[in-house]
Scaffold this motif. Sequence first.
Motif, PDB file in Angstrom:
ATOM      1  N   ARG A  29      45.424  22.517  49.031  1.00  0.00           N
ATOM      2  CA  ARG A  29      44.633  21.305  48.787  1.00  0.00           C
ATOM      3  C   ARG A  29      45.484  20.034  48.664  1.00  0.00           C
ATOM      4  O   ARG A  29      45.080  18.987  49.191  1.00  0.00           O
ATOM      5  CB  ARG A  29      43.718  21.535  47.574  1.00  0.00           C
ATOM      6  CG  ARG A  29      42.595  22.532  47.886  1.00  0.00           C
ATOM      7  CD  ARG A  29      41.912  23.036  46.635  1.00  0.00           C
ATOM      8  NE  ARG A  29      42.835  23.829  45.827  1.00  0.00           N
ATOM      9  CZ  ARG A  29      42.565  24.257  44.593  1.00  0.00           C
ATOM     10  NH1 ARG A  29      41.406  23.961  44.042  1.00  0.00           N
ATOM     11  NH2 ARG A  29      43.452  24.982  43.932  1.00  0.00           N
TER      12      ARG A  29
ATOM     13  N   ILE B  19      45.826  18.707  52.021  1.00  0.00           N
ATOM     14  CA  ILE B  19      44.593  18.176  52.635  1.00  0.00           C
ATOM     15  C   ILE B  19      44.489  16.710  52.208  1.00  0.00           C
ATOM     16  O   ILE B  19      44.195  15.811  52.994  1.00  0.00           O
ATOM     17  CB  ILE B  19      43.346  18.957  52.150  1.00  0.00           C
ATOM     18  CG1 ILE B  19      43.394  20.424  52.603  1.00  0.00           C
ATOM     19  CG2 ILE B  19      42.065  18.286  52.654  1.00  0.00           C
ATOM     20  CD1 ILE B  19      42.213  21.277  52.162  1.00  0.00           C
ATOM     21  N   CYS B  20      44.777  16.485  50.951  1.00  0.00           N
ATOM     22  CA  CYS B  20      44.719  15.153  50.339  1.00  0.00           C
ATOM     23  C   CYS B  20      45.803  14.222  50.884  1.00  0.00           C
ATOM     24  O   CYS B  20      45.535  13.075  51.218  1.00  0.00           O
ATOM     25  CB  CYS B  20      45.039  15.389  48.880  1.00  0.00           C
ATOM     26  SG  CYS B  20      44.024  14.656  47.710  1.00  0.00           S
TER      27      CYS B  20
ATOM     28  N   CYS C  57      45.467  15.407  44.321  1.00  0.00           N
ATOM     29  CA  CYS C  57      44.356  16.371  44.359  1.00  0.00           C
ATOM     30  C   CYS C  57      43.880  16.718  42.946  1.00  0.00           C
ATOM     31  O   CYS C  57      44.672  17.071  42.085  1.00  0.00           O
ATOM     32  CB  CYS C  57      44.807  17.632  45.093  1.00  0.00           C
ATOM     33  SG  CYS C  57      43.565  18.936  45.046  1.00  0.00           S
ATOM     34  N   ILE C  58      42.561  16.636  42.739  1.00  0.00           N
ATOM     35  CA  ILE C  58      42.001  16.968  41.412  1.00  0.00           C
ATOM     36  C   ILE C  58      41.388  18.374  41.413  1.00  0.00           C
ATOM     37  O   ILE C  58      40.647  18.733  40.497  1.00  0.00           O
ATOM     38  CB  ILE C  58      40.980  15.906  40.952  1.00  0.00           C
ATOM     39  CG1 ILE C  58      39.865  15.746  42.008  1.00  0.00           C
ATOM     40  CG2 ILE C  58      41.662  14.579  40.639  1.00  0.00           C
ATOM     41  CD1 ILE C  58      38.657  14.942  41.541  1.00  0.00           C
ATOM     42  N   SER C  59      41.653  19.144  42.429  1.00  0.00           N
ATOM     43  CA  SER C  59      41.221  20.554  42.518  1.00  0.00           C
ATOM     44  C   SER C  59      39.709  20.717  42.345  1.00  0.00           C
ATOM     45  O   SER C  59      39.241  21.677  41.735  1.00  0.00           O
ATOM     46  CB  SER C  59      41.958  21.414  41.473  1.00  0.00           C
ATOM     47  OG  SER C  59      43.345  21.272  41.617  1.00  0.00           O
TER      48      SER C  59
ATOM     49  N   CYS D 204      36.502  20.071  49.293  1.00  0.00           N
ATOM     50  CA  CYS D 204      36.992  20.206  50.673  1.00  0.00           C
ATOM     51  C   CYS D 204      36.703  21.596  51.259  1.00  0.00           C
ATOM     52  O   CYS D 204      36.914  21.812  52.455  1.00  0.00           O
ATOM     53  CB  CYS D 204      38.480  19.913  50.744  1.00  0.00           C
ATOM     54  SG  CYS D 204      39.429  20.812  49.524  1.00  0.00           S
TER      55      CYS D 204
ATOM     56  N   CYS E 168      39.880  15.671  52.700  1.00  0.00           N
ATOM     57  CA  CYS E 168      39.607  15.463  51.279  1.00  0.00           C
ATOM     58  C   CYS E 168      38.315  14.661  51.148  1.00  0.00           C
ATOM     59  O   CYS E 168      38.136  13.653  51.817  1.00  0.00           O
ATOM     60  CB  CYS E 168      40.768  14.707  50.644  1.00  0.00           C
ATOM     61  SG  CYS E 168      40.458  14.324  48.916  1.00  0.00           S
ATOM     62  N   LYS E 169      37.430  15.134  50.286  1.00  0.00           N
ATOM     63  CA  LYS E 169      36.130  14.454  50.123  1.00  0.00           C
ATOM     64  C   LYS E 169      36.180  13.433  48.981  1.00  0.00           C
ATOM     65  O   LYS E 169      35.189  12.787  48.688  1.00  0.00           O
ATOM     66  CB  LYS E 169      35.024  15.477  49.820  1.00  0.00           C
ATOM     67  CG  LYS E 169      34.993  16.668  50.735  1.00  0.00           C
ATOM     68  CD  LYS E 169      34.542  16.312  52.152  1.00  0.00           C
ATOM     69  CE  LYS E 169      34.436  17.564  52.970  1.00  0.00           C
ATOM     70  NZ  LYS E 169      34.678  17.672  54.276  1.00  0.00           N
TER      71      LYS E 169
HETATM   72  S1  SF4 Z   1      38.291  17.443  47.956  1.00  0.00           S
HETATM   73 FE1  SF4 Z   1      39.008  17.779  45.838  1.00  0.00          FE
HETATM   74  S2  SF4 Z   1      40.154  19.744  45.960  1.00  0.00           S
HETATM   75 FE2  SF4 Z   1      39.904  19.030  48.035  1.00  0.00          FE
HETATM   76  S3  SF4 Z   1      41.778  17.895  48.510  1.00  0.00           S
HETATM   77 FE3  SF4 Z   1      40.271  16.416  47.766  1.00  0.00          FE
HETATM   78  S4  SF4 Z   1      40.622  16.229  45.569  1.00  0.00           S
HETATM   79 FE4  SF4 Z   1      41.645  18.099  46.272  1.00  0.00          FE
END
Ligand code: SF4
Length: 355
Positions: free
Chosen positions: A314, A317-318, A336-338, A342, A351-352
């Motif tokens: 993740r 991805i961010c 990333c806040i986990s 995504c 990343c959403k």
């Molecule tokens: S959507 Fe949430 S978990 Fe996925 S990369 Fe973005 S912050 Fe991290």
Amino acid sequence: MKTIFEKTNVGAITLKNRIIRSATVEGAADQDGHITEKLISIYEKLAAGGVGAAITSLFGVDENSRLFPNIVKAYDDDFVPGLSKIVNKAHAHDCKIIVQLGHFGVEANPDNGNKPLAPSDFMLSEDKSAKSMTKEEIQSVIHSFALAAERCKEAGADGVQIQGSHGKLLSQFLSPYFNKRNDEYGGDISNRAKIVFEVYAAIREKVGEDYPIWIKINGEDYVDGGFTLEECLWVCCELDKLGINGIEIGGGIGIPGYSRRMSSSDKEGVFAQNAIQIAEKVNASVISVGCHRTPDMIEEWLNKGKIESISLCRPLICEPELPSIWEAGNRKKSKCISCNKCFDVGTGFGCKVFK
Ligand code: SF4
Ligand SMILES: Cc1cc2nc3c(=O)[nH]c(=O)nc-3n(C[C@H](O)[C@H](O)[C@H](O)COP(=O)(O)O)c2cc1C
């Protein structure tokens, strides 16, 4: 003292640093599972961002293996030129490519419209159930893994990774939660692991002694009646004797509705303690995945035991450029806040939260 940014040997591959991109479904193949320019550009960005190696998303090994059409088919001859393009782009940045080969098992939506295949009959939801595999179907899937690995080698990939984690097909065989068989592929752990050993042996026979073969495996399933750390230790030791080169330790069942144990952004290295225990017992390189977020904690984990490398999903991805940011001296925490938003690749890869 191990540091992130030093040349190292992981799973029989020389890497420029200890950061690996962990397998991440992008859903960026075309509707027929072919590699697209969009997918190639995802790997080019990762490579330019500084990872030492990228493990691809799960590439399906046969027509029963994929979750949805935009997952790459590793069972199509068109696959080889497409993968070569990814490899060449990555190599230009000194980033190695390891292809994850796998099968979604109970979750899959077979190309032929048939029921999904699994170790045992399984009701995934009211309208989706999987059918217990015959021995012929097991042999066929083993052979497909081997053919797919041969194609990866032909395309110039640096190695392959067997997907044995997160409740996908081989992880379902390993797990007594999914595997209720009473033949030689079910029962005690030596039977439940038989398919994994046979996949490994079939791949090794096709690709030769020197080609890197890795596996991703759950340290534990974290479901009642699931695969345990003790069983994982045994399987890893057996694979080690057979000659596996790299073992990535994750955890949890990655099927909607099951706990993934990776929602928290507070606990860094959520499966790293298991990885350390396994690394104590094997010669293969061990990679820890799961909530690694800061270079300081990553180096702490690397130096607590014999873990050779860590992998990130993740955070990349961010911020695909995160390794370069760290290497340049900014040792910030990943953004990333986990939150796991995504996981919904149906609405596009990325990343959403931070666009
Ligand atoms: S959507 Fe949430 S978990 Fe996925 S990369 Fe973005 S912050 Fe991290
Ligand atoms: C969108 C998404 C797709 C994933 N796809 C795969 C995959 O194809 N194969 C796999 O083994 N794991 C997959 N995973 C799990 C990750 O590889 C990794 O084990 C997990 O996200 C924990 O690492 P992280 O905390 O760095 O994200 C995926 C995770 C996410 C969020």
